[in-house]
Design an enzyme around this catalytic site. Structure first.
Site, PDB file in Angstrom:
ATOM      1  N   ARG A 238       0.871  -1.181   0.000  1.00 55.99           N
ATOM      2  CA  ARG A 238       0.000   0.000   0.000  1.00 55.99           C
ATOM      3  C   ARG A 238       0.909   1.232   0.000  1.00 55.99           C
ATOM      4  O   ARG A 238       1.976   1.220   0.626  1.00 55.99           O
ATOM      5  CB  ARG A 238      -0.890   0.035   1.244  1.00 55.99           C
ATOM      6  CG  ARG A 238      -2.070  -0.915   1.212  1.00 55.99           C
ATOM      7  CD  ARG A 238      -3.126  -0.550   0.158  1.00 55.99           C
ATOM      8  NE  ARG A 238      -4.264  -1.444   0.177  1.00 55.99           N
ATOM      9  CZ  ARG A 238      -4.379  -2.560  -0.537  1.00 55.99           C
ATOM     10  NH1 ARG A 238      -3.388  -2.933  -1.356  1.00 55.99           N
ATOM     11  NH2 ARG A 238      -5.476  -3.293  -0.470  1.00 55.99           N
ATOM     12  N   GLU A 267      -3.026   7.613  -4.101  1.00 58.55           N
ATOM     13  CA  GLU A 267      -3.269   7.156  -5.475  1.00 58.55           C
ATOM     14  C   GLU A 267      -4.706   7.429  -5.917  1.00 58.55           C
ATOM     15  O   GLU A 267      -4.962   7.659  -7.099  1.00 58.55           O
ATOM     16  CB  GLU A 267      -2.908   5.672  -5.647  1.00 58.55           C
ATOM     17  CG  GLU A 267      -3.832   4.714  -4.918  1.00 58.55           C
ATOM     18  CD  GLU A 267      -3.335   3.267  -4.966  1.00 58.55           C
ATOM     19  OE1 GLU A 267      -2.119   3.044  -4.890  1.00 58.55           O
ATOM     20  OE2 GLU A 267      -4.182   2.363  -5.048  1.00 58.55           O
ATOM     21  N   HIS A 307      -2.016   0.087  -9.393  1.00 57.39           N
ATOM     22  CA  HIS A 307      -2.586  -0.888  -8.454  1.00 57.39           C
ATOM     23  C   HIS A 307      -3.141  -2.092  -9.234  1.00 57.39           C
ATOM     24  O   HIS A 307      -4.313  -2.449  -9.120  1.00 57.39           O
ATOM     25  CB  HIS A 307      -3.694  -0.242  -7.602  1.00 57.39           C
ATOM     26  CG  HIS A 307      -3.904  -0.954  -6.295  1.00 57.39           C
ATOM     27  ND1 HIS A 307      -4.169  -0.320  -5.112  1.00 57.39           N
ATOM     28  CD2 HIS A 307      -3.890  -2.277  -5.987  1.00 57.39           C
ATOM     29  CE1 HIS A 307      -4.318  -1.197  -4.145  1.00 57.39           C
ATOM     30  NE2 HIS A 307      -4.149  -2.404  -4.650  1.00 57.39           N
TER      31      HIS A 307
END
Ligand code: NAI
Length: 340
Positions: A238, A267, A307
């Site tokens: 993360r 993000e 991601h």
């Protein structure tokens, strides 16, 4: 009481799979879909559901949970759950389930994709051929993985796969975990170090920890100076496990030779800046970090992906199947895979 599960921002094939699922039908769960994510900027008009199926692109803070009067269960289609406000859920009597282990090989394989892309400059190499039509090797020399030391931070499901893959490459493997798995270490001939010793010893550091208060800025301005000069940092965990300020400085100074980042602090904002600005939510974000994310995106020795580490067809299928089981278990009064 009849149950209704609404899923947010799912691809058409996944909607079809869920709609046709016999387990959900037999459990008497009505199904709905929303085209968008679920967050403070995307509140659904119809709030008549008790189960929300959300992916990591939804953010369920207190205000969202308070907006959904019937909500009783959040089925997270992910391993991580840092996008859900657990105290707010507990206060509202909402339980949260996750998919604990769909992606152990999937994410570890991706981490090595990032490592190889950096060690062998594969993105630059590909771009040179495709965009310049050039087959020159100038500037494309990389480095071997065999014989190098990798430091695996977090030896849970994903970290253990990373260890096995690294062994296959002939790397020396070290690890840090506050809860070392001694049996695994013995099987693998793996040496646990302190975090600082791992940082000092590793040519490549790969992060596989959950995000929580104890791992917030685990790599930070106080310990990044311990990193072996020129080492590479890989983050598929993360974004906020790494202090972005420290990361940018270390890359600029050459303390870090490069970074492969599938996740970024802030993000969500970087992905949807226009919406955050127009929706008046920009003030809720750390705009300095957003700016630093853009600096990282432009750095030649940094590889950033959106991601995407979880994203294989096999992993997504496992996510859907476990989520369906979690929902059926909740409906049957025997909830499974709950976040405690
Ligand atoms: P896991 O729970 O199996 O393993 C986590 C490990 O981290 C455990 O061994 C735990 O003891 C260790 N740990 C806890 N606190 C630590 C600390 N302070 N320092 C070092 N280690 C610590 O979790 P798993 O399945 O391996 O996943 C790890 C994380 O990867 C997830 O929580 C999620 O955030 C991230 N992830 C990212 C994906 C992506 O698409 N980029 C997809 C799936 C997971």
């Amino acid at each position: 009481m009849p149950h209704k599960a609404v899923f947010f921002n799912l691809e058409p094939w996944a909607r079809e799979y869920i709609s046709g699922n016999e387990k959900l039908k037999n459990a008497g769960v009505a199904i709905g879909f929303e085209d968008h994510v679920l967050d403070v900027s995307h509140m659904p008009a119809d709030v008549g559901f008790d189960i929300a199926g959300i992916f990591v692109d939804s953010t369920l803070k207190k205000d969202v949970i308070g907006y959904l009067p019937k909500l009783k269960h959040i089925a997270a289609l992910s391993t991580g759950f840092d996008h859900v406000d657990l105290p707010a859920c507990a206060a509202a009597g909402v339980t949260v389930s996750t998919v604990p282990s769909y992606g152990e090989n999937t994410v570890a394989e991706y981490a090595f994709g990032l490592i190889l892309a950096l060690s062998r400059k594969i993105c630059d190499t590909h771009c040179r051929v495709r965009e310049e039509g050039s087959f020159s090797l100038d500037g494309l020399r990389g480095f071997d993985l065999a014989g190098k030391t990798i430091g695996v931070v977090g030896t849970g499901h994903i970290g253990q796969h990373a260890v096995r893959i690294a062994k296959g490459f002939g790397m020396n493997v070290t690890a840090y975990d506050p809860y070392p798995n001694e049996k695994f270490a013995e099987e693998q001939g793996l040496k646990y170090l302190t975090l600082n010793d791992l940082l000092a010893a590793s040519d490549i550091i790969t992060l596989h920890v959950p995000y929580m208060p104890a791992t917030h800025h685990l790599i930070n301005k106080d310990n990044i100076g311990m990193v072996k000069k020129g080492a590479y940092l890989i983050n598929t965990a993360r974004g906020a496990v790494v202090e972005t300020d420290a990361l940018v400085s270390a890359l600029k100074s050459g303390q870090l030779g490069g970074a492969g980042l599938d996740v970024l602090e802030e993000e969500g904002m970087v992905k949807d800046e226009l919406n955050a600005l127009v929706g008046g939510k920009a003030g809720e974000h750390d705009l300095k970090t957003v700016l630093e994310d853009h600096v990282l995106i432009d750095m030649p020795n940094v590889l950033i992906t959106p991601h995407n580490a979880f994203n294989t067809k096999e992993a997504f299928q496992r996510i859907l199947d476990t989520t369906i089981d979690n929902i059926v278990a909740f409906v049957n009064g025997q909830p499974a895979n709950l976040v405690k």
